[in-house]
Design a protein around this motif. Structure first.
Motif, PDB file in Angstrom:
ATOM      1  N   ALA A   6       0.865  -1.374  -0.002  1.00 54.77           N
ATOM      2  CA  ALA A   6       0.134   0.147   0.040  1.00 54.77           C
ATOM      3  C   ALA A   6       0.925   1.283   0.086  1.00 54.77           C
ATOM      4  N   LYS A   7       1.817   1.192   0.737  1.00 57.30           N
ATOM      5  CA  LYS A   7       2.831   2.365   0.857  1.00 57.30           C
ATOM      6  C   LYS A   7       3.663   2.609  -0.560  1.00 57.30           C
ATOM      7  N   LEU A   8       3.911   1.518  -1.016  1.00 52.08           N
ATOM      8  CA  LEU A   8       4.766   1.560  -2.190  1.00 52.08           C
ATOM      9  C   LEU A   8       3.469   2.148  -3.524  1.00 52.08           C
ATOM     10  N   ALA A   9       2.571   1.707  -3.452  1.00 55.25           N
ATOM     11  CA  ALA A   9       1.707   2.131  -4.254  1.00 55.25           C
ATOM     12  C   ALA A   9       1.025   3.555  -4.316  1.00 55.25           C
ATOM     13  N   LEU A  10       1.108   4.006  -3.074  1.00 56.32           N
ATOM     14  CA  LEU A  10       0.686   5.239  -2.512  1.00 56.32           C
ATOM     15  C   LEU A  10       1.827   6.235  -3.024  1.00 56.32           C
ATOM     16  N   ILE A  11       3.089   5.713  -3.096  1.00 54.32           N
ATOM     17  CA  ILE A  11       3.993   6.717  -3.461  1.00 54.32           C
ATOM     18  C   ILE A  11       4.244   6.554  -4.843  1.00 54.32           C
ATOM     19  N   LEU A  14       1.708   9.203  -6.301  1.00 51.40           N
ATOM     20  CA  LEU A  14       2.209  10.753  -6.365  1.00 51.40           C
ATOM     21  C   LEU A  14       2.725  11.101  -7.432  1.00 51.40           C
ATOM     22  N   PHE A  15       3.256  10.105  -8.243  1.00 53.02           N
ATOM     23  CA  PHE A  15       3.958  10.576  -9.440  1.00 53.02           C
ATOM     24  C   PHE A  15       2.852  10.848 -10.545  1.00 53.02           C
ATOM     25  N   ALA A  16       1.782   9.863 -10.500  1.00 50.19           N
ATOM     26  CA  ALA A  16       0.805   9.975 -11.572  1.00 50.19           C
ATOM     27  C   ALA A  16      -0.123  11.092 -11.216  1.00 50.19           C
ATOM     28  N   ALA A  17      -0.274  11.617  -9.903  1.00 51.16           N
ATOM     29  CA  ALA A  17      -0.998  12.597  -9.701  1.00 51.16           C
ATOM     30  C   ALA A  17      -0.408  14.085 -10.149  1.00 51.16           C
ATOM     31  N   VAL A  18       0.918  14.115  -9.868  1.00 55.74           N
ATOM     32  CA  VAL A  18       1.722  15.190 -10.345  1.00 55.74           C
ATOM     33  C   VAL A  18       2.330  14.894 -11.453  1.00 55.74           C
ATOM     34  N   ALA A  19       1.924  14.799 -12.607  1.00 54.62           N
ATOM     35  CA  ALA A  19       2.586  14.433 -13.800  1.00 54.62           C
ATOM     36  C   ALA A  19       3.964  15.050 -14.195  1.00 54.62           C
ATOM     37  N   PRO A  20       4.084  16.201 -14.030  1.00 54.69           N
ATOM     38  CA  PRO A  20       5.375  16.766 -14.482  1.00 54.69           C
ATOM     39  C   PRO A  20       6.592  16.548 -13.696  1.00 54.69           C
ATOM     40  N   ALA A  21       6.367  16.293 -12.330  1.00 52.24           N
ATOM     41  CA  ALA A  21       7.187  15.816 -11.184  1.00 52.24           C
ATOM     42  C   ALA A  21       7.410  14.454 -11.304  1.00 52.24           C
ATOM     43  N   ALA A  22       6.413  13.652 -11.296  1.00 56.71           N
ATOM     44  CA  ALA A  22       6.583  12.137 -11.231  1.00 56.71           C
ATOM     45  C   ALA A  22       7.166  11.605 -12.428  1.00 56.71           C
ATOM     46  N   ASN A  23       7.076  12.280 -13.639  1.00 57.61           N
ATOM     47  CA  ASN A  23       7.553  11.351 -14.755  1.00 57.61           C
ATOM     48  C   ASN A  23       8.975  12.217 -15.358  1.00 57.61           C
ATOM     49  N   HIS A  89      -4.737   9.581  -1.876  1.00 60.36           N
ATOM     50  CA  HIS A  89      -4.671  10.865  -1.131  1.00 60.36           C
ATOM     51  C   HIS A  89      -3.248  10.673  -0.301  1.00 60.36           C
ATOM     52  N   GLN A  90      -3.218   9.485   0.162  1.00 59.47           N
ATOM     53  CA  GLN A  90      -1.981   8.994   0.898  1.00 59.47           C
ATOM     54  C   GLN A  90      -0.790   9.357   0.287  1.00 59.47           C
ATOM     55  N   LEU A  91      -0.761   8.542  -0.814  1.00 65.36           N
ATOM     56  CA  LEU A  91       0.582   8.794  -1.824  1.00 65.36           C
ATOM     57  C   LEU A  91       0.992  10.372  -2.061  1.00 65.36           C
ATOM     58  N   ASN A  92      -0.177  11.041  -2.402  1.00 65.76           N
ATOM     59  CA  ASN A  92       0.186  12.336  -2.587  1.00 65.76           C
ATOM     60  C   ASN A  92       0.573  13.370  -1.691  1.00 65.76           C
ATOM     61  N   GLN A  93       0.581  12.767  -0.369  1.00 62.71           N
ATOM     62  CA  GLN A  93       1.343  13.261   0.846  1.00 62.71           C
ATOM     63  C   GLN A  93       2.791  13.263   1.080  1.00 62.71           C
ATOM     64  N   TYR A  94       3.261  12.064   0.317  1.00 66.77           N
ATOM     65  CA  TYR A  94       4.786  11.988   0.194  1.00 66.77           C
ATOM     66  C   TYR A  94       5.294  13.131  -0.625  1.00 66.77           C
ATOM     67  N   ALA A  95       6.665  13.341  -0.112  1.00 64.67           N
ATOM     68  CA  ALA A  95       7.473  14.135  -0.852  1.00 64.67           C
ATOM     69  C   ALA A  95       8.323  13.530  -1.810  1.00 64.67           C
ATOM     70  N   THR A  96       8.399  14.216  -3.037  1.00 64.99           N
ATOM     71  CA  THR A  96       9.196  13.751  -4.245  1.00 64.99           C
ATOM     72  C   THR A  96      10.572  13.874  -4.210  1.00 64.99           C
TER      73      THR A  96
END
Length: 120
Positions: A6-11, A14-23, A89-96
């Motif tokens: 779950a933690k890895l999936a949430l992490i 985050l990249f999918a939610a904020v595409a410019p940063a995630a990719n 939502h939890q994944l989006n809380q992690y810093a990139t």
């Protein structure tokens, strides 16, 4: 095991939610620059992706042509949409955090919020 997944999936979400940063490594800029660091300060570079890791190097406040090798957390778009809303939502809380190279040398990990596209 479920908690780790779950933690890895949430992490990854985050990249999918904020595409410019995630990719950043897949379809981001060819180069990055340091930003939002005061002219009298430096950007700390750490041995791992997070503030729990010690500082091993620093980038000047105006460093340019920074190369991003990899960012974490990371998930695919398909993985992101397979998560529950709560997990997303939890994944989006992690810093990139991104593994960076500058002036031809791998430096370490920096927080993504201090990098922006370098349009040189």
């Amino acid at each position: 095991m479920t908690s780790l997944f779950a933690k890895l999936a949430l992490i990854a979400t985050l990249f999918a939610a904020v595409a410019p940063a995630a990719n950043a490594t897949a379809d981001g800029p060819d180069a990055w620059r340091v930003h939002n660091v005061a002219s009298y300060d430096v950007l700390n570079v750490r041995v791992g992706p997070g503030t729990d890791y010690f500082v091993i190097d620093a980038l000047p406040h105006n460093a340019r042509a920074v190369q991003v090798s990899f960012c974490t957390p990371t998930v695919t778009q398909q993985q992101y949409y397979a998560l529950t809303y709560q997990q997303q939502h939890q994944l989006n809380q992690y810093a990139t955090w991104c593994l960076v190279t500058w002036n031809g040398y791998q430096r370490g990990w920096v927080n993504r919020r201090f990098l922006t596209e370098d349009g040189y």
